[in-house]
Scaffold this motif. Structure first.
Motif, mmCIF file in Angstrom:
data_model
loop_
_atom_site.group_PDB
_atom_site.id
_atom_site.type_symbol
_atom_site.label_atom_id
_atom_site.label_comp_id
_atom_site.label_asym_id
_atom_site.label_seq_id
_atom_site.Cartn_x
_atom_site.Cartn_y
_atom_site.Cartn_z
ATOM 1 N N PRO A 221 0.835 -1.211 0.000
ATOM 2 C CA PRO A 221 0.000 0.000 0.000
ATOM 3 C C PRO A 221 0.869 1.261 0.000
ATOM 4 O O PRO A 221 2.010 1.235 0.457
ATOM 5 N N SER A 222 0.302 2.351 -0.505
ATOM 6 C CA SER A 222 1.086 3.587 -0.630
ATOM 7 C C SER A 222 0.791 4.557 0.499
ATOM 8 O O SER A 222 -0.313 4.582 1.044
ATOM 9 N N SER A 223 1.784 5.361 0.811
ATOM 10 C CA SER A 223 1.539 6.572 1.613
ATOM 11 C C SER A 223 1.556 7.760 0.660
ATOM 12 O O SER A 223 2.263 7.732 -0.348
ATOM 13 N N THR A 224 0.785 8.778 1.004
ATOM 14 C CA THR A 224 0.648 9.925 0.101
ATOM 15 C C THR A 224 1.108 11.203 0.794
ATOM 16 O O THR A 224 0.820 11.406 1.976
ATOM 17 N N VAL A 225 1.834 12.029 0.049
ATOM 18 C CA VAL A 225 2.260 13.335 0.561
ATOM 19 C C VAL A 225 1.699 14.402 -0.371
ATOM 20 O O VAL A 225 1.795 14.268 -1.596
ATOM 21 N N ALA A 226 1.095 15.438 0.193
ATOM 22 C CA ALA A 226 0.629 16.571 -0.615
ATOM 23 C C ALA A 226 1.328 17.824 -0.087
ATOM 24 O O ALA A 226 1.208 18.146 1.092
ATOM 25 N N ALA A 227 2.077 18.491 -0.956
ATOM 26 C CA ALA A 227 2.844 19.666 -0.522
ATOM 27 C C ALA A 227 2.443 20.882 -1.340
ATOM 28 O O ALA A 227 2.366 20.815 -2.566
ATOM 29 N N VAL A 228 2.192 21.984 -0.624
ATOM 30 C CA VAL A 228 1.790 23.233 -1.275
ATOM 31 C C VAL A 228 3.014 24.149 -1.372
ATOM 32 O O VAL A 228 3.700 24.388 -0.373
ATOM 33 N N PHE A 229 3.292 24.646 -2.580
ATOM 34 C CA PHE A 229 4.466 25.506 -2.796
ATOM 35 C C PHE A 229 4.029 26.904 -3.227
ATOM 36 O O PHE A 229 2.998 27.065 -3.890
ATOM 37 N N PRO A 230 4.867 27.906 -2.886
ATOM 38 C CA PRO A 230 4.504 29.271 -3.307
ATOM 39 C C PRO A 230 4.690 29.481 -4.806
ATOM 40 O O PRO A 230 3.992 30.297 -5.405
ATOM 41 N N THR A 231 5.632 28.763 -5.427
ATOM 42 C CA THR A 231 5.874 28.928 -6.866
ATOM 43 C C THR A 231 6.066 27.566 -7.528
ATOM 44 O O THR A 231 6.457 26.586 -6.877
ATOM 45 N N LEU A 232 5.830 27.563 -8.850
ATOM 46 C CA LEU A 232 6.051 26.342 -9.638
ATOM 47 C C LEU A 232 7.514 25.922 -9.603
ATOM 48 O O LEU A 232 7.841 24.744 -9.508
ATOM 49 N N GLU A 233 8.389 26.931 -9.708
ATOM 50 C CA GLU A 233 9.818 26.602 -9.755
ATOM 51 C C GLU A 233 10.298 25.950 -8.466
ATOM 52 O O GLU A 233 11.125 25.031 -8.506
ATOM 53 N N ALA A 234 9.796 26.429 -7.327
ATOM 54 C CA ALA A 234 10.191 25.828 -6.052
ATOM 55 C C ALA A 234 9.763 24.356 -6.029
ATOM 56 O O ALA A 234 10.533 23.474 -5.626
ATOM 57 N N ALA A 235 8.548 24.102 -6.537
ATOM 58 C CA ALA A 235 8.068 22.712 -6.585
ATOM 59 C C ALA A 235 8.945 21.899 -7.537
ATOM 60 O O ALA A 235 9.299 20.743 -7.255
ATOM 61 N N GLY A 236 9.334 22.517 -8.665
ATOM 62 C CA GLY A 236 10.192 21.834 -9.626
ATOM 63 C C GLY A 236 11.534 21.471 -9.016
ATOM 64 O O GLY A 236 12.061 20.364 -9.230
ATOM 65 N N ALA A 237 12.086 22.396 -8.237
ATOM 66 C CA ALA A 237 13.380 22.119 -7.592
ATOM 67 C C ALA A 237 13.242 20.958 -6.610
ATOM 68 O O ALA A 237 14.136 20.105 -6.495
ATOM 69 N N ALA A 238 12.101 20.913 -5.895
ATOM 70 C CA ALA A 238 11.872 19.800 -4.959
ATOM 71 C C ALA A 238 11.824 18.470 -5.715
ATOM 72 O O ALA A 238 12.389 17.464 -5.273
ATOM 73 N N VAL A 239 11.172 18.480 -6.887
ATOM 74 C CA VAL A 239 11.063 17.248 -7.689
ATOM 75 C C VAL A 239 12.456 16.731 -8.064
ATOM 76 O O VAL A 239 12.747 15.536 -7.950
ATOM 77 N N VAL A 240 13.332 17.648 -8.483
ATOM 78 C CA VAL A 240 14.682 17.242 -8.890
ATOM 79 C C VAL A 240 15.394 16.584 -7.706
ATOM 80 O O VAL A 240 16.015 15.524 -7.843
ATOM 81 N N GLU A 241 15.267 17.183 -6.533
ATOM 82 C CA GLU A 241 15.974 16.634 -5.371
ATOM 83 C C GLU A 241 15.351 15.310 -4.909
ATOM 84 O O GLU A 241 16.069 14.372 -4.547
ATOM 85 N N ILE A 242 14.030 15.216 -4.966
ATOM 86 C CA ILE A 242 13.366 13.958 -4.564
ATOM 87 C C ILE A 242 13.887 12.809 -5.433
ATOM 88 O O ILE A 242 14.241 11.739 -4.942
ATOM 89 N N GLY A 243 13.967 13.069 -6.750
ATOM 90 C CA GLY A 243 14.418 12.023 -7.672
ATOM 91 C C GLY A 243 15.844 11.570 -7.403
ATOM 92 O O GLY A 243 16.212 10.437 -7.710
ATOM 93 N N ARG A 244 16.655 12.467 -6.835
ATOM 94 C CA ARG A 244 18.045 12.104 -6.532
ATOM 95 C C ARG A 244 18.138 11.231 -5.293
ATOM 96 O O ARG A 244 19.067 10.459 -5.124
ATOM 97 N N CYS A 245 17.156 11.364 -4.397
ATOM 98 C CA CYS A 245 17.290 10.742 -3.085
ATOM 99 C C CYS A 245 16.417 9.498 -2.884
ATOM 100 O O CYS A 245 16.710 8.671 -2.028
ATOM 101 N N LEU A 246 15.298 9.386 -3.597
ATOM 102 C CA LEU A 246 14.436 8.221 -3.377
ATOM 103 C C LEU A 246 13.608 7.932 -4.612
ATOM 104 O O LEU A 246 13.691 8.661 -5.603
ATOM 105 N N SER A 247 12.843 6.859 -4.540
ATOM 106 C CA SER A 247 12.135 6.389 -5.724
ATOM 107 C C SER A 247 10.624 6.388 -5.464
ATOM 108 O O SER A 247 10.028 5.345 -5.171
ATOM 109 N N PRO A 248 9.982 7.552 -5.576
ATOM 110 C CA PRO A 248 8.533 7.594 -5.319
ATOM 111 C C PRO A 248 7.767 6.833 -6.397
ATOM 112 O O PRO A 248 8.244 6.720 -7.525
ATOM 113 N N SER A 249 6.589 6.330 -6.053
ATOM 114 C CA SER A 249 5.782 5.610 -7.052
ATOM 115 C C SER A 249 4.856 6.573 -7.787
ATOM 116 O O SER A 249 4.159 6.178 -8.719
#
Ligand SMILES: Cc1cc2nc3c(=O)[nH]c(=O)nc-3n(C[C@H](O)[C@H](O)[C@H](O)COP(=O)(O)OP(=O)(O)OC[C@H]3O[C@@H](n4cnc5c(N)ncnc54)[C@H](O)[C@@H]3O)c2cc1C
Length: 458
Positions: A221-249
């Motif tokens: 089963p999955s756990s879900t995270v929902a994160a609210v960002f002030p800008t698209l770019e900040a969210a984009g930067a988070a995506v890049v770092e998440i991909g470097r550190c773990l493997s979300p489904s």
């Protein structure tokens, strides 16, 4: 000898034994367009609702004898005009070839091309197995269409796209030859690898009638995270770092306009002022999931998220995913759509998001963005008022600009929706003359008369 259209149709009806031939104009209407109708979509002579490989084979031989163009159609949910009919052509519709057989020991599903992705998933689940590719349209799109477009989707960031699950194919070529490629083995290097040529070939090389699909054990089963960002770019930067550190489904990104479209469709309590919403899932087994969830939340906070919520409750998580799946309908409420589908190398995601966002401020049409962000696959959808003169052309100019931006960033104009007829004019720019020439030579080999899906891809 010239034959009347009536005589040609009578001949078609005689060769189609198991399925049906439709030639009444009102009934043919539903076979003219895919999910994004356009004034350019043709008026076919007839549609065949095939029920067997032999129906497909005989129909193609009939089309070859009369030099009639053939458009292959699965469920018609495509977003690039690949299944749009040609004037005076035949629509070869696979929607009634829906057989599904699960072999749990071999972990293989053998399915008719018209079987819906969601029905394959349901059938596999009864045996504790899972068919991972999951376009947001999984309940309504066919396996044949998924194979022809090499469909992706929400969970592909971890589990890969359709190509990773196709073990065997039965394909009918333009001259009626039936090819059987691959099979039920997980490894096979005998001969030239022809099978992958058909995955993503958008019906331009042959018609898929049956597929052997690889199944995997059902994930935890999955756990879900929902994160609210002030800008698209900040969210984009988070995506890049998440991909470097773990493997979300799953790692999906929605911009502010998309959030507002969804709230207009059905209020779900999303923050209308948020710059972006990131919806992520992790499905590692045991305590690994808790660790992944914590790390993912920390990365979001580090990259400037205003708010991060997480849940281990699969039903609560599914509510978020359901909201995400409604994006198409939410956009449709605002006007006619052109669905962008660009991909960039993942490190360039923030740049792409910024460029599209800047563009949105300068044009008359709306360009909301949703993304399978973990794959760097961004869907900027250009929404326009079809009643306004020139609006469709203006919308296409914006879509072309977005494709140019993606190519300039080292990316591609199509990640999972295909090129179809609608993006064909941009393909040379990305691939260049040599690749286009070789592609045409491959097309000529399989379909020398150019009757299959003319105008698609090459
Ligand atoms: C709301 C919505 C959400 C979507 N979300 C996603 C998503 O997340 N990911 C994604 O990848 N796509 C998505 N799509 C696009 C679409 O659902 C996919 O492209 C899907 O794979 C098309 O399947 P279909 O059966 O509807 O094919 P069709 O639209 O009927 O055809 C698509 C193409 O495949 C060819 N084709 C169809 N069947 C065959 C066959 N048997 N043999 C050879 N060629 C064939 C057609 O000629 C055409 O070129 C979405 C669409 C909608 C409307």
């Amino acid at each position: 000898m010239n034959r009347t259209p009536e005589a040609v149709l009578t001949e078609l009806s005689a060769v189609v034994r198991d399925g049906r031939v439709i030639s009444a104009a009102p009934t043919l209407e539903r076979f003219r367009s895919d999910a994004v109708p356009s004034a350019a979509d043709g008026r076919p002579l007839a549609a065949v609702l095939a029920r067997s490989t032999e129906d497909v084979r005989q129909s193609l031989r009939w089309a070859g004898r009369h030099r009639i163009a053939v458009t292959t159609r699965g469920a018609g949910t495509g977003l690039s005009g690949g299944a749009a009919a040609v004037d005076g052509g035949l629509v070869m519709c696979l929607e009634e070839m829906t057989g599904i057989r699960i072999d749990p020991s071999a972990r293989v599903a053998t399915v008719g091309a018209g079987a819906l992705n969601g029905d394959v998933k349901d059938a596999a689940r009864k045996h504790g197995l899972h068919y991972p590719p999951d376009p947001a349209s999984f309940r309504t799109s066919s396996i044949g269409g998924n194979i022809a477009t090499n469909a992706g989707g929400l969970c592909c960031v971890k589990y890969g796209v359709t190509a990773a699950y196709v073990l065997g194919l039965e394909v009918v070529l333009a001259d009626g030859t039936v090819l059987r490629l691959g099979g039920r083995t997980v490894k096979d290097v005998a001969g030239l690898p022809l099978l992958p040529l058909f995955v993503g070939s958008e019906g331009a090389l042959g018609i898929v009638t049956r597929a052997d699909l690889r199944l995997v054990p059902e994930p935890a089963p999955s756990s879900t995270v929902a994160a609210v960002f002030p800008t698209l770019e900040a969210a984009g930067a988070a995506v890049v770092e998440i991909g470097r550190c773990l493997s979300p489904s799953m790692l999906e990104l929605l911009d502010q306009t998309t959030i507002n479209c969804l709230e207009d469709l059905r209020p779900a309590g999303l923050d209308r002022d948020a710059g972006a919403l990131l919806i992520a899932q992790v499905d590692a087994s045991g305590s690994g999931r808790v660790d992944e969830c914590r790390l993912l939340s920390e990365i979001c906070e580090k990259n400037g998220a205003d708010e991060v919520n997480s849940t281990d409750d699969p039903d609560e998580g599914e509510m978020f995913i359901e909201v995400r799946r409604n994006i198409g309908r939410a956009y449709e409420m605002r006007g006619a759509l052109i669905a962008g589908d660009v991909v960039v190398p993942i490190d360039r995601l923030p740049q792409l998001l910024r460029a599209v966002h800047e563009l949105d401020k300068t044009v008359e049409v709306e360009v909301p963005v949703a993304a399978h962000a973990g794959d760097g696959n961004v869907h900027p959808t250009v929404i326009y008022d079809p009643a306004r003169p020139g609006a469709e052309d203006a919308a296409w100019r914006v879509c072309d600009d977005i494709m140019r931006i993606a190519v300039d960033l080292g990316g591609t104009i199509a990640g999972e929706h295909g090129i179809g007829r609608k993006k064909r004019h941009m393909l040379d720019r990305q691939l260049g003359g040599d690749v286009m020439r070789i592609s045409q030579a491959v097309k000529d080999l399989f379909d020398p008369e150019g009757l299959l899906n003319p105008g698609v891809l090459v």
